[in-house]
Design a protein around this motif. Structure first.
Motif, PDB file in Angstrom:
ATOM      1  N   GLN A  74      -0.098  -1.556  -1.175  1.00 39.86           N
ATOM      2  CA  GLN A  74       1.319  -1.310  -0.920  1.00 39.86           C
ATOM      3  C   GLN A  74       1.873  -2.366   0.016  1.00 39.86           C
ATOM      4  OE1 GLN A  74       1.992   2.689   0.378  1.00 39.86           O
ATOM      5  NE2 GLN A  74       1.362   3.560  -1.575  1.00 39.86           N
ATOM      6  N   LEU A  75       3.027  -2.890  -0.344  1.00 43.53           N
ATOM      7  CA  LEU A  75       3.719  -3.892   0.456  1.00 43.53           C
ATOM      8  C   LEU A  75       5.111  -3.372   0.788  1.00 43.53           C
ATOM      9  CD1 LEU A  75       2.971  -7.002  -1.801  1.00 43.53           C
ATOM     10  CD2 LEU A  75       1.686  -6.317   0.207  1.00 43.53           C
ATOM     11  N   SER A  76       5.740  -4.024   1.752  1.00 44.78           N
ATOM     12  CA  SER A  76       7.154  -3.756   2.001  1.00 44.78           C
ATOM     13  C   SER A  76       7.857  -5.098   2.044  1.00 44.78           C
ATOM     14  CB  SER A  76       7.358  -3.002   3.318  1.00 44.78           C
ATOM     15  OG  SER A  76       7.132  -3.860   4.415  1.00 44.78           O
ATOM     16  N   CYS A  77       9.175  -5.107   1.929  1.00 41.79           N
ATOM     17  CA  CYS A  77       9.883  -6.390   1.888  1.00 41.79           C
ATOM     18  C   CYS A  77      10.005  -7.007   3.282  1.00 41.79           C
ATOM     19  CB  CYS A  77      11.238  -6.252   1.203  1.00 41.79           C
ATOM     20  SG  CYS A  77      12.403  -5.228   2.076  1.00 41.79           S
ATOM     21  N   ARG A  78       9.610  -6.280   4.328  1.00 42.76           N
ATOM     22  CA  ARG A  78       9.634  -6.823   5.692  1.00 42.76           C
ATOM     23  C   ARG A  78       8.229  -7.183   6.179  1.00 42.76           C
ATOM     24  NH1 ARG A  78      11.588  -2.622   9.269  1.00 42.76           N
ATOM     25  NH2 ARG A  78      10.950  -1.161   7.693  1.00 42.76           N
ATOM     26  N   ILE A  79       7.296  -7.429   5.248  1.00 44.15           N
ATOM     27  CA  ILE A  79       5.908  -7.699   5.618  1.00 44.15           C
ATOM     28  C   ILE A  79       5.796  -9.068   6.301  1.00 44.15           C
ATOM     29  CG2 ILE A  79       5.256  -8.736   3.419  1.00 44.15           C
ATOM     30  CD1 ILE A  79       2.588  -7.141   3.699  1.00 44.15           C
ATOM     31  N   ASP A  80       4.969  -9.139   7.332  1.00 45.42           N
ATOM     32  CA  ASP A  80       4.760 -10.377   8.067  1.00 45.42           C
ATOM     33  C   ASP A  80       3.674 -11.204   7.368  1.00 45.42           C
ATOM     34  OD1 ASP A  80       5.383 -12.091  10.111  1.00 45.42           O
ATOM     35  OD2 ASP A  80       3.985 -11.193  11.558  1.00 45.42           O
ATOM     36  N   ASN A  99     -12.171  -4.883 -10.548  1.00 46.99           N
ATOM     37  CA  ASN A  99     -11.204  -3.782 -10.593  1.00 46.99           C
ATOM     38  C   ASN A  99      -9.797  -4.311 -10.818  1.00 46.99           C
ATOM     39  OD1 ASN A  99     -13.160  -1.782  -9.960  1.00 46.99           O
ATOM     40  ND2 ASN A  99     -13.060  -2.404  -7.835  1.00 46.99           N
ATOM     41  N   LYS A 100      -8.974  -3.487 -11.460  1.00 44.81           N
ATOM     42  CA  LYS A 100      -7.559  -3.817 -11.600  1.00 44.81           C
ATOM     43  C   LYS A 100      -6.864  -3.522 -10.272  1.00 44.81           C
ATOM     44  CE  LYS A 100      -6.899  -2.844 -16.489  1.00 44.81           C
ATOM     45  NZ  LYS A 100      -6.079  -2.101 -17.447  1.00 44.81           N
ATOM     46  N   VAL A 101      -5.771  -4.218 -10.002  1.00 39.11           N
ATOM     47  CA  VAL A 101      -5.022  -4.015  -8.762  1.00 39.11           C
ATOM     48  C   VAL A 101      -3.568  -3.736  -9.111  1.00 39.11           C
ATOM     49  CG1 VAL A 101      -4.274  -5.060  -6.592  1.00 39.11           C
ATOM     50  CG2 VAL A 101      -6.541  -5.551  -7.466  1.00 39.11           C
ATOM     51  N   ARG A 102      -3.053  -2.621  -8.596  1.00 39.69           N
ATOM     52  CA  ARG A 102      -1.627  -2.323  -8.730  1.00 39.69           C
ATOM     53  C   ARG A 102      -0.978  -2.668  -7.391  1.00 39.69           C
ATOM     54  NH1 ARG A 102      -0.770   3.444  -9.453  1.00 39.69           N
ATOM     55  NH2 ARG A 102      -1.083   3.163 -11.665  1.00 39.69           N
ATOM     56  N   VAL A 103       0.002  -3.559  -7.425  1.00 43.64           N
ATOM     57  CA  VAL A 103       0.720  -3.965  -6.222  1.00 43.64           C
ATOM     58  C   VAL A 103       2.062  -3.241  -6.241  1.00 43.64           C
ATOM     59  CG1 VAL A 103       1.591  -5.900  -4.878  1.00 43.64           C
ATOM     60  CG2 VAL A 103      -0.386  -6.217  -6.364  1.00 43.64           C
ATOM     61  N   VAL A 104       2.315  -2.461  -5.186  1.00 41.77           N
ATOM     62  CA  VAL A 104       3.530  -1.646  -5.125  1.00 41.77           C
ATOM     63  C   VAL A 104       4.356  -2.091  -3.923  1.00 41.77           C
ATOM     64  CG1 VAL A 104       4.446   0.681  -4.851  1.00 41.77           C
ATOM     65  CG2 VAL A 104       2.369   0.323  -6.173  1.00 41.77           C
ATOM     66  N   MET A 146       8.846  -1.134  -6.682  1.00 34.17           N
ATOM     67  CA  MET A 146       8.645  -2.234  -7.613  1.00 34.17           C
ATOM     68  C   MET A 146       7.132  -2.396  -7.733  1.00 34.17           C
ATOM     69  SD  MET A 146       9.742  -6.228  -7.317  1.00 34.17           S
ATOM     70  CE  MET A 146      11.477  -5.875  -7.189  1.00 34.17           C
ATOM     71  N   SER A 147       6.619  -2.388  -8.957  1.00 32.36           N
ATOM     72  CA  SER A 147       5.167  -2.463  -9.106  1.00 32.36           C
ATOM     73  C   SER A 147       4.769  -3.439 -10.197  1.00 32.36           C
ATOM     74  CB  SER A 147       4.596  -1.082  -9.433  1.00 32.36           C
ATOM     75  OG  SER A 147       5.060  -0.646 -10.678  1.00 32.36           O
ATOM     76  N   MET A 148       3.550  -3.989 -10.027  1.00 29.77           N
ATOM     77  CA  MET A 148       2.951  -4.835 -11.055  1.00 29.77           C
ATOM     78  C   MET A 148       1.452  -4.575 -11.050  1.00 29.77           C
ATOM     79  SD  MET A 148       2.861  -8.719  -9.662  1.00 29.77           S
ATOM     80  CE  MET A 148       2.166  -9.155  -8.090  1.00 29.77           C
ATOM     81  N   VAL A 149       0.796  -4.860 -12.179  1.00 27.22           N
ATOM     82  CA  VAL A 149      -0.643  -4.649 -12.316  1.00 27.22           C
ATOM     83  C   VAL A 149      -1.300  -5.989 -12.611  1.00 27.22           C
ATOM     84  CG1 VAL A 149      -2.451  -3.479 -13.630  1.00 27.22           C
ATOM     85  CG2 VAL A 149      -0.318  -2.302 -13.135  1.00 27.22           C
TER      86      VAL A 149
END
Length: 158
Positions: A74-80, A99-104, A146-149
């Motif tokens: 999980q990410l946020s748009c204010r990530i450093d 492993n597959k990775v889902r980035v959210v 917003m997510s991607m795999v």
């Protein structure tokens, strides 16, 4: 019913009682192998040994199977930058493990007006992982997420 002996030879077509007596004489079991055949096919064998061998083969087949898990980051748009690199390191480790990775990317409150920043971060994440995996599902905005795999390029061989 058609009866096959313990050594694989066909004993012929006989009644149930005769087949049971033949199996009893050898000290083995009479096992129905093909009930849909006409006449049904039975075999004289040690059923316990047969079950043991079958279970052993199933375990061996299960051991050789490759299991793929879906890990989520999980990410946020204010990530450093340091936090981004840490999340990226975790994702790269998951991909090398096969492993597959889902980035959210989560958008809270007024962050929804800055979706373009989130898209840039997702693009940067994708470019950083492209040597280990490729994007299976492109970044898509779904509500406040917003997510991607990302799937790994090749699986780790055991």
């Amino acid at each position: 019913m058609r009866v096959v002996g313990s050594d694989g030879e066909t004993l012929g077509v006989m009644s149930l009682d005769a087949a049971l007596n033949a199996a009893y004489d050898e000290g083995l079991d009479l096992v129905l192998m093909a009930p849909q055949a006409v006449p049904p096919v039975c075999r004289i064998m040690d059923y316990g040994k047969y079950r043991f061998e079958r279970d052993k083969k199933e375990k061996e087949a299960k051991k050789k199977q490759q299991t793929i898990e879906l890990k989520e980051i999980q990410l946020s748009c204010r990530i450093d930058t340091h936090d981004f690199e840490t999340k990226l390191r975790h994702a790269r480790k998951f991909l090398t493990d096969g492993n597959k990775v889902r980035v959210v990317m989560r958008f809270k409150g007024r962050e929804m007006s800055h979706v373009s920043i989130g898209q840039e971060i997702m693009k940067k994440f994708e470019e950083s992982c492209n040597d280990l995996g490729n994007v299976d599902k492109a970044p898509v905005l779904d509500g406040r997420f917003m997510s991607m795999v990302i799937t790994p390029l090749k699986f780790k061989s055991n």
